[in-house]
Design an enzyme around this catalytic site. Structure first.
Site, short mmCIF file in Angstrom:
data_model
loop_
_atom_site.label_atom_id
_atom_site.label_comp_id
_atom_site.label_asym_id
_atom_site.label_seq_id
_atom_site.Cartn_x
_atom_site.Cartn_y
_atom_site.Cartn_z
N GLU A 1 -0.12 -4.20 2.72
CA GLU A 1 0.95 -3.54 2.09
C GLU A 1 0.16 -2.41 1.15
O GLU A 1 -0.80 -2.51 0.92
CB GLU A 1 1.59 -4.67 1.06
CG GLU A 1 2.23 -6.03 1.76
CD GLU A 1 2.93 -6.78 1.07
OE1 GLU A 1 4.30 -7.34 1.39
OE2 GLU A 1 2.46 -7.15 -0.10
N ASP B 1 5.89 -3.31 -7.60
CA ASP B 1 5.02 -2.24 -7.22
C ASP B 1 5.33 -1.22 -8.07
O ASP B 1 6.33 -0.82 -8.20
CB ASP B 1 5.09 -2.05 -5.87
CG ASP B 1 5.12 -3.21 -4.93
OD1 ASP B 1 4.83 -4.45 -5.43
OD2 ASP B 1 5.01 -3.17 -3.77
C1 FRU Z 1 4.37 -5.44 -2.20
C2 FRU Z 1 5.72 -5.52 -1.58
C3 FRU Z 1 5.82 -4.22 -0.62
C4 FRU Z 1 7.21 -3.86 -0.38
C5 FRU Z 1 7.70 -4.26 -1.65
C6 FRU Z 1 9.11 -5.00 -1.81
O1 FRU Z 1 4.39 -6.42 -3.22
O2 FRU Z 1 5.87 -6.59 -0.77
O3 FRU Z 1 5.20 -4.37 0.64
O4 FRU Z 1 7.73 -2.57 -0.18
O5 FRU Z 1 6.98 -5.29 -2.49
O6 FRU Z 1 9.67 -5.13 -3.23
#
Ligand code: FRU
Length: 484
Positions: free
Chosen positions: A224, A39
């Site tokens: 998320e 992300d």
């Molecule tokens: C989304 C996610 C988020 C988390 C991150 C962990 O892709 O699962 O919810 O903070 O990636 O790398």
């Protein structure tokens, strides 16, 4: 009718990356120099620079202990990777979050004269998780008093404790002006199958205002990376848009981002309707959020996403690095027959990438490089199709037919690393397609219909770069622009 200039580039002029190990490395999308990325995080603009932090495992090409990697750009087109900004510590690894410029030093982490940049992120404590706890995700702060170059963790972390919920993460903080005219910090947090809104005067003390989403919208997976954004509707009225990424359960399987349009008042988000809408109908656009602190005169909402899908992100055939960001996009509301939808247009800065432009009239043309933009008008029958190919017979087909816009990557090269990767992905488009812009890079395609009224983003791994494009039907005023 298309103009009659013949594409002048010849096979010999085609430029491709000479380094075969790097054959999938994009030319104009951000990728980490080495290691894993997911992300985008902490998007903030300050002093002429767009900061992009990102979920990063520097020591491996698969997901692992998360750090915040860091890159900056002055023009959203060329990115410079900087040293890692945030490292795991005794409270956990550093999951997704956001960054704000605390101009009034409400947090007292800087001074009034030199206000701090404050990052708000999720601590993920895997030791506690392994020990069977469920409250292993909490929210913490870090701050920078040198405009993002170096970062310190806040000494009294975490600032928001876990109330006993496994999925409690990805704080997106924004400054709002309340009904009484006072400024306040608002955090939108992903909490399992909903979002929660928290408020704070100083970024350190948070109180719960409300929540939204249980039983509303798509729920094929965990929610998320939310983002709540004020946005003007075309009629000038004030709306709020809530972006929520979800994995799995996207329209093309795996990860995707849905959005709701509505109003936000006193900590309550009220959607105009409960229709399920997707930001991007392609398989490879996830966890995207918007930049904070953009100067008002930019008058835009700027967004970027992660160009992959949790279904196969960790096994795609790149070697020293994994994953790229999408193109930066300007998101805005538009109206189709009385329904508001969200559009994502390529950021205007991308026009600066344009080198030679080749207006074409032939139905078949060579591509000048592996980094190109293809522009065309759609003729009146609202159907089009084009095919990209290489000398190995691999193909990528893009079309609109019977109200469905499709990117077909079934024959696009290396696909066998995942059983579902070789697929055709379609999106319904009930209104007329008028123009298309297609951005090709070494391992991706981004299709923007009507400047982003409908978008499909897809990654691809052709064994050899695309060399030819064939315009099968329905397209006029064709132009191929070399971006390299
Ligand atoms: C989304 C996610 C988020 C988390 C991150 C962990 O892709 O699962 O919810 O903070 O990636 O790398």
């Amino acid at each position: 009718m298309a103009s009659l200039t013949i594409l002048s580039c010849t096979q010999q002029e085609i430029k491709f990356s000479p380094n075969t190990l790097e054959q999938f490395r994009p030319g104009y999308h951000f990728t980490p120099a080495k290691g894993w990325m997911n992300d985008p995080n902490g998007l903030v603009y300050i002093d002429g620079e767009y900061h992009l932090f990102f979920q990063h495992n520097p020591d491996s090409t698969v997901w692992g202990p998360m750090h915040w990697g860091h890159a900056v750009s002055k023009d959203l087109v060329s990115w410079e990777e900087l040293p890692i900004a945030l490292f795991p510590d005794s409270l956990g690894t550093i999951f997704s979050g956001s960054a704000v410029y605390d101009t009034e030093n409400s947090s007292e982490l800087g001074t009034k004269e030199n206000p701090p940049l404050v990052a708000i992120f999720t601590y993920h404590n895997s030791l506690q998780e392994k020990a069977g706890a469920i409250d292993f995700q909490t929210q913490g702060l870090a701050y920078s008093v040198d405009k993002g170059k170096t970062w310190s963790k806040y000494a009294a972390n975490p600032v928001l404790l876990n109330p006993g919920i496994r999925d409690f993460r990805d704080p997106k903080v924004t400054q709002i002006t309340k009904e009484d005219g006072k400024k306040s910090w608002l955090m939108t947090l992903a909490v399992k199958d909903k979002v929660q809104f928290y408020e704070s005067p100083d970024l350190k003390n948070w109180s719960l205002l409300g929540e939204f989403g249980q039983g509303i919208g798509a729920h094929g997976g965990v929610w998320e990376c939310p983002d709540l954004i004020p946005m003007k509707a075309p009629d000038g009225s004030q709306k709020w848009v809530l972006l929520v990424s979800m994995n799995p359960g996207g329209p093309q399987k795996g990860s995707a981002t849905q959005y709701f349009i509505g109003d936000f008042k006193h900590g309550t988000f009220t959607p105009d309707d409960t229709m399920i809408r997707w930001l991007d109908y392609g398989p490879d656009n996830y966890a995207g959020v918007t930049w904070s602190n953009l100067p008002a005169d930019q008058d835009r909402t700027l967004w970027i996403g992660w160009m992959s899908n949790w279904d196969y992100a960790q096994v795609v055939p790149t070697t020293t690095w994994r994953s790229a960001t999408t193109l930066p996009r300007e998101i805005s509301l538009f109206d189709v027959d009385g329904t508001l939808l969200l559009k994502s247009a390529p950021a205007r800065e991308l026009e600066k990438l344009r080198k030679t432009s080749y207006p074409i009239s032939k139905t078949e043309s060579l591509l000048p490089s592996s980094a190109v933009e293809i522009l065309a008008e759609v003729s009146s029958d609202d159907q089009f199709s084009l095919t990209l190919s290489n000398e190995l017979g691999e193909e990528l087909a893009i079309s609109k037919e019977m109200g469905l816009v499709t990117i077909d990557r079934r024959k696009s090269g290396k696909t066998n690393f995942n059983r579902d990767f070789a697929a055709a992905h379609s999106a319904p488009m009930s209104w007329k397609a008028e123009s298309i812009r297609i951005f090709l890079d070494a391992s991706s395609v981004e299709l923007f219909v009507n400047e982003g009224e409908l978008v499909l983003t897809s990654i691809l791994f052709p064994s050899s770069p695309w060399k030819k494009v064939k315009f099968n039907q329905g397209l006029d005023e064709l132009k191929i622009v070399d971006l390299q």
